[in-house]
Structures are given as C-alpha cells and as structure tokens.
Design a protein around this motif. Structure first.
Motif, PDB file in Angstrom:
ATOM      1  N   ASP A   1     -24.139  36.063 -52.193  1.00 30.54           N
ATOM      2  CA  ASP A   1     -22.980  35.641 -51.397  1.00 30.54           C
ATOM      3  C   ASP A   1     -22.822  36.456 -50.114  1.00 30.54           C
ATOM      4  O   ASP A   1     -21.840  36.288 -49.379  1.00 30.54           O
ATOM      5  CB  ASP A   1     -21.694  35.721 -52.223  1.00 30.54           C
TER       6      ASP A   1
ATOM      7  N   GLU B   1     -25.876  40.318 -57.368  1.00 24.87           N
ATOM      8  CA  GLU B   1     -25.395  39.616 -58.551  1.00 24.87           C
ATOM      9  C   GLU B   1     -26.490  39.649 -59.621  1.00 24.87           C
ATOM     10  O   GLU B   1     -27.631  40.007 -59.344  1.00 24.87           O
ATOM     11  CB  GLU B   1     -25.056  38.159 -58.211  1.00 24.87           C
TER      12      GLU B   1
ATOM     13  N   ASP C   1     -28.359  39.660 -53.699  1.00 26.15           N
ATOM     14  CA  ASP C   1     -27.043  39.431 -53.088  1.00 26.15           C
ATOM     15  C   ASP C   1     -26.995  37.977 -52.639  1.00 26.15           C
ATOM     16  O   ASP C   1     -27.498  37.613 -51.567  1.00 26.15           O
ATOM     17  CB  ASP C   1     -26.854  40.380 -51.901  1.00 26.15           C
TER      18      ASP C   1
ATOM     19  N   ARG D   1     -22.798  47.710 -57.310  1.00 28.54           N
ATOM     20  CA  ARG D   1     -21.414  48.171 -57.340  1.00 28.54           C
ATOM     21  C   ARG D   1     -21.158  48.883 -58.670  1.00 28.54           C
ATOM     22  O   ARG D   1     -21.565  48.412 -59.737  1.00 28.54           O
ATOM     23  CB  ARG D   1     -20.465  46.986 -57.196  1.00 28.54           C
TER      24      ARG D   1
ATOM     25  N   ASP E   1     -22.101  39.602 -49.590  1.00 30.60           N
ATOM     26  CA  ASP E   1     -21.075  40.644 -49.507  1.00 30.60           C
ATOM     27  C   ASP E   1     -21.652  42.050 -49.587  1.00 30.60           C
ATOM     28  O   ASP E   1     -20.910  43.035 -49.594  1.00 30.60           O
ATOM     29  CB  ASP E   1     -20.022  40.442 -50.595  1.00 30.60           C
ATOM     30  N   GLY E   2     -22.970  42.161 -49.665  1.00 31.80           N
ATOM     31  CA  GLY E   2     -23.601  43.478 -49.729  1.00 31.80           C
ATOM     32  C   GLY E   2     -23.860  43.987 -51.125  1.00 31.80           C
ATOM     33  O   GLY E   2     -24.476  45.036 -51.295  1.00 31.80           O
ATOM     34  N   TRP E   3     -23.408  43.244 -52.136  1.00 32.89           N
ATOM     35  CA  TRP E   3     -23.595  43.662 -53.518  1.00 32.89           C
ATOM     36  C   TRP E   3     -24.417  42.614 -54.267  1.00 32.89           C
ATOM     37  O   TRP E   3     -24.239  41.418 -54.074  1.00 32.89           O
ATOM     38  CB  TRP E   3     -22.244  43.838 -54.227  1.00 32.89           C
TER      39      TRP E   3
END
Length: 579
Positions: free
Chosen positions: A409, A415, A407, A451, A411-413
């Motif tokens: 950035d 990349e 993660d 996600r 946001d909790g997800w």
C-alpha cells in the motif's frame, strides 16, 4: 581449553567440610547490603526460574551438593551429604548418605519446632517437579531420566508415589536410579532447583519459605525488600580450603565457621541508575554487574575511574557463562511454524539486528558477539565456530521480498504474503534499559520495513506471560546452571517447550541430536553434534543470538572474601565486613 574442561567432582581432602552441629558463628552485629535487579517471583525451588529468586533460594534452602567456592577448575563437594555420592559401575545408580542432624528451621507446620531432614524429603522435593499443577520449569532435569518416573504421570498426582528411580534405603540414605547414564547428573544435584523442601510446610502453604540453608527469611516486602538472618540451627560448617584458586581468600576463611555475617539486607532496584547510585552512595556493599549502559558512571576507558580507586573501590571484569538472546514464539501465527515464509521472516529479523552497535553503545564494550548458544569456558564451546547470522539488512530485505513480505500500500511498511498487516509485538522491560533496547530494535526492524510495537511490563509479569505462551518475542538471558553445553541446548529441546524452551521450538532433527549428545561425555564426537545443533538453530531461527556478557563487578574496601563464582549466584555465606 578451559578450566571447566577438567572439572573434578570428587571432594578433595582439603575442601570445605561440614559437621551436623548448630553454630552461632555469624556476627549478628553485621549486615550485608545487596541488591537484586528484578523482583522475586515465588520462593519455591520447584517453581522459580529467574536468577534473582534463585539467588535467595540458594541461601534459604539446600541442595544435596554445592560448588567449592574457590576451586578452579570448578569442583563439586558435599553439602547435605557426608561425602560425594557413590556411583555404580554402569553409571546409573547414585547412593547419597545424608548427614545426621540437619534441620529445617522452626515453623508452625512442625508444631513451632524444627525438624530433621531425612531421605524422604529429597524424594518429595524431586518428585513434586512432576506435579502438573506446578508447571515446574525444571522438570526437564529429571523427566525421562529417573527409572519408572512415567508412573508419576498416571492418575492423580502423588508426590510420594514409589518409583524405582528414588528409594530411601533408610532414614538417611537415598538411592537414585537412572534409566541411562547422565554425565552431568552430579551437576544437577548442586542446582537450587533441586533444593530440599519439607512436605509439611508446602501442604500448609507456609507464608515464609522454610529450608535448611545458612539464612532464613525474617521480613518480606514483596518485590521491594527482604531481610535474611543467619540460621541459628545451621549445621556447623567450617571452611578449610587449601585450593590455589585464591590463596588470600583461602587464608582469610581458613577454619572459620560459616556464614560469617548475621544479616542480609536485600533491596530490589529495577532501575539501573538506582543500582549504581546505591553503590556510589555506600548503600550497598558491592554491585555485580555495573549495568553496561551506565558503565561510564564507574569506568573510564575500560578501567575504574581514578576517583573511585582512591576510595579503595576495586573492579573485577568477569567473563560470564551466560547468553543474551531474543526468542520468538514458534507457536505464534505470524512468526511461528517451519514454513519457508516464516523461516525467512525470523531470519530477516536476525539479519536486521546490529550486534556491533549493541556492544559498542548499549553494552559499552562489556560483551562479545555470540557465535552459538555456548559462551567461552562452557564445556563444548568451539572457539572456531562462526555464526552466519551477521548484520545484513540488504539480505534481510531480499529475503522478505522473495517470500512475499512486501509493501503493497506504499506506506513504507511491509505486509504479510497474504496481504494482511505485519506488525510485530516485542515484550520488554519497563525500565531505562528496556527503553534503550526498544529503540535499538525499532531502528533495526524499521530499516527492513517491519513495524514493531513494544509491550512493556515488570519482569515478573513478562515471565508469567511467557510461560503461558502469550509472548510473541522477548529478549532473555540464560546463565549457566552448570558449566556444560547441554545446559544451553536444552533451551531448544522439544520436550522442554513451555518450560525452559520458551520459544516452544520443536524440531525432531534437533531433538535427535540433543538426545545423542546426552549419551556422550565431553568429546570431539559430542562437539560435532553441538555444531550440527547450532546449524539447525541458525537455519530455523527461533532465536536471534546476541551476546555473551562480561560482568564489571565493583566492591567497597570494607567487603572481605568477595570473588565472583562462575555458577553460584551468590557468595553471601563466605563474605565478611570490616566496619
């Protein structure tokens, strides 16, 4: 170990026999009411691959052989043939002698009349699987096995091009020559996919399917309702089964001509609750299976509810020769490939999946965890085998971290390793079941920071998209076409990619093991190959192994002769009604 291990393929003296005479045995005053879980696709043996459509095909069309209804261990018997095929000493040549007088139902393609089935019909029906325009999902059954079949792939396709592997010795004698022995070839001759069609009706694009089976299609409201009538020209088929599989049913059917019921009313009910209510409201005569998420409507602590027992309803719990699994598209740019990051991503998805919750909450206990693709009772099943793909979110997160799925950035997800967004798309059924399964996967994947979005649709649409390679990941069920491990491991065989191999998994090491196993009969040596194939499956993780279902089947008291068969999809021709 299982009944299937000692499966016999000879026709016993006291088995179901057939005489090529028309019969009017079916009681046309009786209608059997049944339900399909999903809409039918195309009523063509060479193209249909879903169990709902194949259930119809095995009643409208005929394959050369059939399973004995009651025999346990399972046994094959003649269907279109006068006896079981003769097999040469080297195991490569099969000779089939067809019964005289078997007829396709009347059709305008035959000038409004019926036509007798002959040996060249079998050649046509087998060779049309090679038609590139059909994209037959069953080509793997024959491809590379029939002697000289490479000629069918040269130039313009001709379904009647002569090849060494298929020869009509006369109008009712067929010789099949294989390039190498195939220990399961007789099983293939009993599959709905190798049912016989007439070239005239295929060329004429007959609006209704035309076969030689016990039933014929009378009305067809696509993906809604189908009405079948007993075929008045069906060859005389007298039941004379003295096996010990179910003596009571054997006595009830003894010396009776099949089919017994004149009409089959088939309704398509995709919503699970609608199917259960149809049974409880007496709109259908039996239900197989009771949908696991709604088992509480019928079961109480694993048994039939007392109020239903008082109505005379009966329950049978049947371990199924089937596998529930999630496949991932190995050609997908995010999930696919055999690079270490992609393998890590797929394995993390598997580690996130909560099998215990699936079995406890969604399956209501009507399933066992899958340790390999092979369910119990399938030849090659290893009861000692244990999968390493256990539920382990911590390990999943560690794998993702190590291979760069972080993660970045906040946001909790997570990349992707290159920093691009990571969002998975799972195709699912647009139904109550689909929504429940979506929620399980959403929780599982969210727990490891991935996600996922869900693309819901009808079963037939999902199947079409999967064949075109347009699906990233999809849950599926595979029900055994025949009770041998080969039938499950072929789902991962590279040359089957795009047909039975929906994951498009191509791994030379796996393919070599599969080809070696094909050359061996059921044996410890073959089981070792299966074990190695399972290790490769778990290592490269094109699938998430889920469960092997246990089917809860219920029937009303007026239904007679009902017994779930391990391989046959329907038993309609044997059933009777007392009302």
């Amino acid at each position: 170990m299982t009944a299937a291990r000692s499966l016999t393929v000879r026709c016993l003296a006291a088995c179901l026999f057939v005489l090529s005479l028309p019969t009017a045995a079916a009681d046309m005053r009786k209608t059997l009411h049944v339900v399909l879980q999903n809409g039918e696709t195309v009523l063509d043996p060479a193209q249909a691959s879903d169990t709902n459509t194949l259930s119809l095909i095995e009643n409208i069309f005929d394959a050369p052989l059939r399973y004995d209804y009651l025999a346990r261990p399972l046994a094959l018997r003649p269907n279109l043939t006068t006896a079981m095929p003769t097999i040469s000493a080297d195991g490569k040549t099969y000779t089939l002698t067809l019964q005289h007088g078997i007829r396709f139902t009347p059709d305008p393609a035959f000038g409004g009349k019926s036509r007798e089935l002959v040996a060249t019909d079998l050649i046509y029906s087998m060779q049309r699987h090679y038609d590139p325009a059909l994209k037959s999902p069953w080509l793997f059954l024959l491809d590379g096995k029939l002697a000289g079949d490479s000629e069918l792939k040269q130039g313009t396709f001709d379904p009647m091009r002569p090849i060494a592997g298929l020869t009509a010795l006369d109008s009712h004698t067929l010789r099949i020559v294989l390039d190498r022995p195939d220990n399961n070839f007789l099983y293939l001759l009993a599959m709905p996919a190798l049912s016989v069609v007439a070239h005239e009706t295929i060329a004429a694009h007959a609006p209704f399917p035309v076969g030689t089976g016990p039933y014929m299609l009378r009305e067809w409201q696509r993906n809604s309702r189908l009405l079948l009538d007993a075929n008045p020209d069906f060859r005389r088929t007298v039941f004379d089964d003295n096996t010990t599989g179910n003596p009571a049913i054997a006595r009830a059917l003894h010396d009776k001509s099949l089919p017994l019921i004149g009409h089959i009313d088939v309704r398509v009910l995709e919503e699970q609750q609608a199917r259960v209510l149809a049974f409880l409201n007496h709109d259908i005569d039996y239900l197989e299976p009771v949908p696991a998420p709604l088992a509480g409507m019928v079961l109480e602590q694993g048994k039939l509810k007392p109020e239903l027992s008082r109505q005379g309803i009966t329950l049978a719990l049947t371990p199924m020769m089937s596998l529930d699994y999630l496949w991932m598209n190995m050609e997908d740019p995010v999930l696919g490939g055999i690079g270490l990051p992609q393998i890590a991503l797929r394995r993390a998805i598997g580690y996130s999946y909560d099998r215990a919750e699936d079995i406890r909450v969604l399956s209501k206990g009507l399933a066992i965890p899958a340790q390999s693709p092979l369910p119990p009772n399938v030849v090659g099943y290893d009861a000692a085998l244990r999968s390493d793909a256990e539920t382990n979110p911590a390990l999943a997160r560690a794998l993702l971290d190590h291979f760069g799925y972080r993660d970045r950035d906040g946001d909790g997800w997570r990349e992707q390793p290159d920093g691009s967004p990571l969002t998975l798309t799972m195709h699912t059924l647009a139904s109550t079941t689909g929504r429940l399964r979506d929620e399980l996967w959403r929780r599982s994947l969210s727990a490891i920071g991935i996600r996922v979005v869900f693309n819901s649709g009808k079963f037939t649409d999902l199947l079409k998209a999967a064949r075109l390679g347009q699906v990233q990941m999809l849950e599926a069920e595979w029900i055994a076409d025949f009770p041998d491990g080969e039938n499950f491991y072929q789902l991962l065989y590279g040359p089957n990619a795009g047909s039975a191999n929906r994951a498009r998994f191509r791994l030379p090491a796996f393919d070599r093991l599969y080809e070696q196993a094909q050359q061996l009969p059921d044996s410890p040596a073959r089981n070792l190959l299966y074990r190695d194939m399972n290790h490769l499956l778990q290592g490269y993780a094109p699938w998430v192994l889920r469960t092997h279902p246990v089917s809860a089947d219920v029937q009303h008291p007026w239904l007679r002769n009902y017994q779930r068969h391990p391989v046959m999809l329907t038993t309609w021709r044997y059933l009777d009604l007392e009302r």
